[in-house]
Design an enzyme around this catalytic site. Structure first.
Site, PDB file in Angstrom:
ATOM      1  N   GLU A  52       8.149  44.744   9.505  1.00 12.87           N
ATOM      2  CA  GLU A  52       7.527  44.812  10.824  1.00 12.87           C
ATOM      3  C   GLU A  52       7.770  46.215  11.357  1.00 12.87           C
ATOM      4  OE1 GLU A  52       8.917  41.892  13.551  1.00 12.87           O
ATOM      5  OE2 GLU A  52       8.256  40.204  12.338  1.00 12.87           O
ATOM      6  N   ASP A  89      10.831  42.992  24.855  1.00 11.81           N
ATOM      7  CA  ASP A  89      11.979  43.549  24.146  1.00 11.81           C
ATOM      8  C   ASP A  89      13.132  43.865  25.075  1.00 11.81           C
ATOM      9  OD1 ASP A  89      11.001  43.717  21.385  1.00 11.81           O
ATOM     10  OD2 ASP A  89       9.465  44.991  22.262  1.00 11.81           O
ATOM     11  N   TYR A 136       5.071  33.487  13.937  1.00 14.55           N
ATOM     12  CA  TYR A 136       6.353  34.070  14.346  1.00 14.55           C
ATOM     13  C   TYR A 136       6.947  33.146  15.402  1.00 14.55           C
ATOM     14  CZ  TYR A 136       9.536  37.903  15.758  1.00 14.55           C
ATOM     15  OH  TYR A 136      10.622  38.681  16.044  1.00 14.55           O
TER      16      TYR A 136
END
Length: 210
Positions: A34, A45, A162
């Site tokens: 990734e 994040d 994911y």
């Protein structure tokens, strides 16, 4: 078998170092890479990846630069899958927009995209054009993705799903294998695809438990 998917930020701390890191990952046992596309406002994040993105931007990291990095990696490795992970704004705002980005990404050797701020309601923006260009579009499912929402999440997903193992940002809470296991089964049954678990995995022990 299980797969080891590793995340690295492009251009962190600079282009040449990040290229050497990329080239070293497959020999270290990484099955899928990734590759983070640096962005000023990475809302999903935590502090570690935020800081990596800031270093990458300071080093001149751009979408064009990331694609050039992939091309350089492909000169020595034509098989390790590369998934670009990031946000829609740099793609949308780039000259030539989505069409040019997808054409150049496919030509560079990108295999898939994870664009975390485009929900299924916006599939026409990038997901469907990406698949038409031969790129997998990988969707995120989370602990709050209930059975009513899950079909929409997986409908146009390809490659893998994911699964975000914790509620929050990267580098936050630790994943609990007992909680994650039934969720993986649920997502896999709905999607008919492999499930990769991310967020909340900070050690070999945590990875082994999951």
């Amino acid at each position: 078998r299980k797969a080891f998917v590793s995340y690295v930020m492009a251009f962190d701390p600079d282009r040449e170092t990040s290229l050497q890191i990329l080239r070293g990952l497959p020999a270290a046992g990484v099955d899928v890479i990734e590759l983070g596309m640096p962005f000023t406002d990475p809302m999903a994040d935590g502090p570690t990846i935020q800081a990596a993105g800031q270093r990458a931007l300071a080093a001149g990291g751009t979408v064009t630069g990331v694609l050039e990095l992939v091309r350089a990696f492909r000169e020595e490795d034509a098989t390790t899958p590369i998934v670009l992970m990031g946000y829609y704004n740099p793609i949308y705002a780039r000259r030539g927009g989505v069409a040019r980005f997808l054409e150049e990404a496919a030509e560079a050797g990108v295999d898939g995209l994870i664009v975390v701020d485009l929900p299924p309601e916006e599939d026409a923006e990038l997901c469907l054009p990406a698949q038409a260009a031969g790129l997998n579009f990988i969707r995120l499912a989370t602990p709050t993705t209930d059975d009513r929402r899950l079909p929409a999440v997986v409908e146009n997903t390809s490659g893998f799903v994911y699964y975000v193992s914790v509620t929050g940002t990267t580098g936050g809470a630790a994943a609990n294998a007992a909680d994650v296991a039934p969720e993986i089964a649920r997502v896999r049954a709905a999607a008919g695809l492999p499930v990769v678990v991310g967020f909340g995995i900070a050690s070999p022990e945590a990875a082994e438990a999951l």
